[in-house]
Design a protein around this motif. Structure first.
Motif, PDB file in Angstrom:
ATOM      1  N   LEU A  71      -6.354  -8.104   0.698  1.00 56.39           N
ATOM      2  CA  LEU A  71      -5.722  -6.909   0.758  1.00 56.39           C
ATOM      3  C   LEU A  71      -4.462  -6.978   1.303  1.00 56.39           C
ATOM      4  O   LEU A  71      -4.414  -7.976   2.265  1.00 56.39           O
ATOM      5  CB  LEU A  71      -6.307  -5.443   0.947  1.00 56.39           C
ATOM      6  N   ARG A 159      -5.520  13.364   6.492  1.00 55.90           N
ATOM      7  CA  ARG A 159      -5.449  12.902   5.135  1.00 55.90           C
ATOM      8  C   ARG A 159      -5.581  13.884   3.845  1.00 55.90           C
ATOM      9  O   ARG A 159      -5.633  13.387   2.831  1.00 55.90           O
ATOM     10  CB  ARG A 159      -6.790  11.713   4.972  1.00 55.90           C
ATOM     11  N   LYS A 193     -11.806   6.759  -3.890  1.00 54.57           N
ATOM     12  CA  LYS A 193     -12.334   6.877  -2.627  1.00 54.57           C
ATOM     13  C   LYS A 193     -11.972   8.181  -2.141  1.00 54.57           C
ATOM     14  O   LYS A 193     -11.383   8.811  -2.477  1.00 54.57           O
ATOM     15  CB  LYS A 193     -11.411   5.786  -1.933  1.00 54.57           C
ATOM     16  N   HIS A 194     -12.559   8.560  -1.057  1.00 58.68           N
ATOM     17  CA  HIS A 194     -13.593   7.561  -0.225  1.00 58.68           C
ATOM     18  C   HIS A 194     -14.895   8.158  -0.457  1.00 58.68           C
ATOM     19  O   HIS A 194     -15.318   9.306   0.086  1.00 58.68           O
ATOM     20  CB  HIS A 194     -13.352   7.402   1.279  1.00 58.68           C
ATOM     21  N   MET A 237     -14.716   2.929  -3.342  1.00 55.05           N
ATOM     22  CA  MET A 237     -14.692   2.511  -1.868  1.00 55.05           C
ATOM     23  C   MET A 237     -15.528   3.568  -1.198  1.00 55.05           C
ATOM     24  O   MET A 237     -15.389   4.648  -1.186  1.00 55.05           O
ATOM     25  CB  MET A 237     -13.121   2.678  -1.500  1.00 55.05           C
ATOM     26  N   PHE A 240     -15.662   6.068   5.860  1.00 54.72           N
ATOM     27  CA  PHE A 240     -16.279   5.797   7.044  1.00 54.72           C
ATOM     28  C   PHE A 240     -17.250   6.452   7.620  1.00 54.72           C
ATOM     29  O   PHE A 240     -18.031   6.335   8.381  1.00 54.72           O
ATOM     30  CB  PHE A 240     -14.924   5.927   7.887  1.00 54.72           C
ATOM     31  N   TYR A 273     -12.221  -0.322   5.361  1.00 58.97           N
ATOM     32  CA  TYR A 273     -11.540  -1.279   6.154  1.00 58.97           C
ATOM     33  C   TYR A 273     -12.784  -1.559   7.459  1.00 58.97           C
ATOM     34  O   TYR A 273     -12.813  -0.360   8.316  1.00 58.97           O
ATOM     35  CB  TYR A 273     -10.398  -0.975   6.868  1.00 58.97           C
ATOM     36  N   MET A 304     -14.761  -5.112   3.137  1.00 56.44           N
ATOM     37  CA  MET A 304     -13.407  -5.183   3.508  1.00 56.44           C
ATOM     38  C   MET A 304     -13.288  -5.656   5.046  1.00 56.44           C
ATOM     39  O   MET A 304     -13.558  -4.745   5.977  1.00 56.44           O
ATOM     40  CB  MET A 304     -12.668  -3.813   3.291  1.00 56.44           C
TER      41      MET A 304
HETATM   42  C1  NOJ Z   1      -8.306   2.530   5.568  1.00 54.49           C
HETATM   43  C2  NOJ Z   1      -8.452   3.652   4.949  1.00 54.49           C
HETATM   44  O1  NOJ Z   1      -9.355   4.500   5.029  1.00 54.49           O
HETATM   45  C3  NOJ Z   1      -8.528   3.261   3.234  1.00 54.49           C
HETATM   46  O2  NOJ Z   1      -8.119   4.588   2.607  1.00 54.49           O
HETATM   47  C4  NOJ Z   1      -7.584   2.099   2.788  1.00 54.49           C
HETATM   48  O3  NOJ Z   1      -7.570   1.934   1.383  1.00 54.49           O
HETATM   49  C5  NOJ Z   1      -7.833   1.160   3.542  1.00 54.49           C
HETATM   50  N1  NOJ Z   1      -7.846   1.291   4.908  1.00 54.49           N
HETATM   51  C6  NOJ Z   1      -7.174  -0.288   3.291  1.00 54.49           C
HETATM   52  O4  NOJ Z   1      -5.897  -0.110   3.762  1.00 54.49           O
END
Ligand code: NOJ
Length: 723
Positions: A71, A159, A193-194, A237, A240, A273, A304
């Motif tokens: 990425l 966000r 996501k997420h 994805m 967190f 990430y 990732m």
């Molecule tokens: C962290 C972010 O939470 C996510 O949305 C993003 O796609 C990844 N970083 C990659 O940049």
């Protein structure tokens, strides 16, 4: 000539035979398998004195088959260069999948997703996503980490700008539209996501703990993800956050039980990430090996950036803590996506058309249209808008007035601020004959005193003032939570000075999250919500200010009166002590009404509409049946315009408590003055059902109320009974 030939050669299919994934997997070593599971960031972009050595190391990893995906590596030339290492110099020639955060456009930047969601226009969202995919694909990207489909009810959470707001129904419609747009043509992957409930972070603080019931997951947070699966999204994805004690990245309930077993999702799931590494900080895993084990066992396919699975996987296999079948399952899913995207046949990107595709005039025209369609007219008390084309002296005031940087918003891909149209430029374009002056007056977010002298001078000759205030792009987005959600810095004081000048003025609001507008909401007669409108923002705002485009967007999220109301959302429960039950000891605040400042679904127009003649095709039905709700909408004013007709229902009594109302249909209708149209909505098991006490989808007998109107405050229009 040489370049054209090369560009052509690069795009020619490599293999005549489609790759046989099983055969390929049978040839892979354990290290190569774990290599596919690994995603790195920023290869090809190292700078500084060690760059050459780093580059060589990265290429070595690729040649050794240890890189499944990269990425943050953008550009046809650089992606081709790295791809060559994989498909020409690695043993099994497996192509790399390049991913990037293509969130709201790429080089052409569209409105921030929350802003675009205000357009209540799934088709429009599909188009902008398709263009974003096209532009980024021209730069070697074949996978976007979008759409973000997290429901967000808390304006403190930065966000909130990236999603479609607070409502699952609107969220589903826009999620599937965006997936369809990104994946149009089948050679580009979207990513839901997420996964999951990231937007429910406690106190709106990014990355914070989430503790929500399974019911709320299923009714509020899951649906937009399910809509993505139904739209054939290729990837997911993880989020967190933890969900009730288990971080998503190691949560078998969400990654396997729901996503794979219930929903039959076949694509690949990537961690966020370093989210695998973060299992250590969550206190779930003692070390990297445990983090790898937990996430693989839960159903993760790709890691990732952190490298725990790749590094510890072979030992975990040898110790029989994971099986080869589990590893193969992840690898197969990754390879199948690469196959689906055609990467085995055509791994390169033609280098020549890159610049032609980026920022194409047609894309910019779309950006202008979609931005104008996303502007919400919050107040127009004195009918100052639309402003006359004959104005001769316009003052643009405020730190966002001559601003190309913030107008494109956060996560703006390859967008260039120099290419963005500021509001000042937009107005100068629109009023070539007029004098259009500018004064910032203050910073976006500092205590530096207002430049009164400059302000007074600029206002002196003006016959109209356009104020531009809000947030910088760095105040919304990831890790941008705020505990104060009013206008930052001295901006409110600046608006007060403009107000006191007694001249006609319009406040344009440029920002990400819903703001608590306080004094502005009370006192400013004219407020235009512009979000972060993107590359063509200044032109689009000018289009709306003069009425070339009549604002027709609606808020996809409630605007709180103050931060203490957060989280706030229209589809709340009634509670045992609703505020209208009696005078005291009810669920309310002592110092502020329960209602938001501006409600979900709200937005004005320069014309007026009448929505009435609501009728139902039947007044009673069985749980398996459907009914049709129809209503008429008429433009009762003298200008053409758009209205978003909205249908809400309430299940009055049920085996579990139900929201006071839920959106179950909407349609944005364009009408000429006087024109009248009929809109219809279907209500069937999908709309009327919910998860009952045993967590089964059910439509229960009883009375339902129907509300039809132009916001979530719509009046009750009818009721029916399920028997
Ligand atoms: C962290 C972010 O939470 C996510 O949305 C993003 O796609 C990844 N970083 C990659 O940049």
């Amino acid at each position: 000539m040489k370049n054209t030939l090369l560009a052509l050669l690069l795009t020619l299919p490599l293999a005549a035979q489609p790759v046989d994934i099983d055969k390929l997997m049978s040839q892979m070593t354990v290290a190569e398998k774990f290599g596919q599971i690994q995603q790195y960031s920023g290869f090809g972009f190292t700078t500084g004195p060690t760059a050459a050595a780093e580059d060589a190391k990265q290429k070595e990893l690729i040649r050794a088959g240890k890189v499944g995906s990269i990425l943050n590596c953008v550009g046809a030339k650089v992606t081709n260069e790295l791809q060559r290492e994989a498909v020409q110099h690695s043993r099994l020639k497996i192509p790399i999948l390049f991913g990037f955060d293509v969130i709201h456009g790429h080089r052409t930047v569209f409105p921030s997703p929350l802003g675009e969601s205000a357009s209540f226009d799934p088709k429009g969202c599909e188009e902008t996503a398709a263009v974003a995919a096209k532009e980024s694909a021209a730069q070697g990207i074949r996978w976007t980490f979008a759409p973000m489909v997290d429901i967000a009810r808390d304006a403190r959470w930065g966000r909130i700008v990236e999603g479609s707001g607070e409502d699952p129904y609107l969220g589903c419609a826009l999620a599937s539209a965006r997936v369809r747009g990104f994946q149009r043509g089948g050679k580009y992957a979207a990513c839901a996501k997420h996964w999951v409930a990231y937007g429910a972070a406690e106190a709106g603080r990014d990355y914070n703990t989430v503790d929500v019931s399974e019911r709320t997951l299923r009714e509020i947070y899951f649906p937009p993800f399910k809509a993505c699966v139904d739209a054939d999204v290729m990837t997911f994805m993880t989020s967190f956050n933890e969900v009730s004690g288990l971080p998503s990245t190691a949560n078998r309930f969400v990654l396997t039980d729901v996503l794979r077993n219930e929903w039959k999702f076949k694509g690949l799931v990537v961690s966020d990430y370093e989210a695998v590494d973060e299992l250590r900080h969550h206190g779930l895993a003692a070390d990297g090996a445990a983090a790898a084990l937990d996430s693989l066992k839960a159903g993760l396919d790709m890691e990732m950036v952190s490298e725990h699975i790749a590094k510890n996987g072979p030992a975990l296999l040898a110790a029989k803590k994971i099986t080869m079948a589990e590893v193969d399952q992840a690898v197969r899913r990754i390879l199948l996506i690469k196959q689906k995207l055609g990467l085995f046949d055509n791994p390169f990107t033609a280098e020549e058309p890159e610049q032609k595709v980026l920022f194409d005039p047609a894309h910019r025209a779309l950006a202008r249209r979609s931005a104008a369609r996303s502007l919400v007219l919050l107040k127009n008390d004195q009918k100052v808008l639309p402003i006359a084309r004959t104005l001769s002296n316009i003052a643009v005031v405020g730190p966002l007035g001559n601003n190309q940087e913030d107008i494109i918003g956060p996560w703006h891909g390859d967008g260039k601020k120099d290419e963005a149209i500021s509001l000042l430029t937009g107005l100068r374009n629109k009023f070539p004959q007029a004098k259009v002056t500018f004064v910032a007056g203050c910073d976006i977010n500092s205590d530096k005193p207002i430049d009164r002298a400059a302000l007074t001078q600029t206002l002196a000759g003006a016959d109209m003032i356009i104020v531009a205030v809000g947030e910088s792009e760095l105040m919304s987005g990831e890790a941008k939570s705020r505990s104060h959600i009013g206008l930052p810095g001295q901006q409110e004081a600046l608006v007060k000075m403009v107000h006191e000048s007694g001249k006609p003025y319009v406040v344009t609001l440029i920002h990400g999250r819903p703001l608590a507008l306080g004094w502005l909401a009370e006192k400013c007669p004219t407020l235009l919500e512009c979000w972060f409108p993107g590359s063509e923002g200044g032109n689009a705002i000018a289009d709306v200010l003069v009425g070339e485009v009549n604002p027709g967007a609606k808020l996809p999220v409630s605007f709180p009166r103050n931060v203490g109301q957060c989280p706030i959302y229209y589809n709340h429960k009634n509670t045992g002590r609703p505020a209208d039950l009696r005078d005291s000891y009810v669920s309310n605040y002592m110092d502020v009404p329960n209602s938001p400042q501006f409600s979900f679904g709200y937005g004005l127009s320069y014309t007026t509409f009448k929505i009435n003649e609501v009728s139902l095709s039947r007044n009673s039905l069985s749980p398996k049946d459907s009914l049709t709700v129809s209503a008429s909408v008429q433009n009762t004013g003298s200008l053409a315009g758009d209205e978003v007709v909205q249908l809400y229902i309430r299940d009055k009594v049920a085996s579990v408590t139900r929201p006071v109302r839920e959106l179950k249909g909407f349609e944005r209708v364009s009408l000429e003055p006087g024109q009248k149209r009929q809109v219809t909505f279907q209500l069937g098991p999908k709309e009327l059902g919910f998860y009952d006490r045993s967590m089964q989808w059910a439509v229960e007998p009883g009375e339902f109320e129907v509300f039809v109107g132009n916001s979530s405050l719509a009046e009750k229009a009818a009721s029916f009974t399920v028997r």
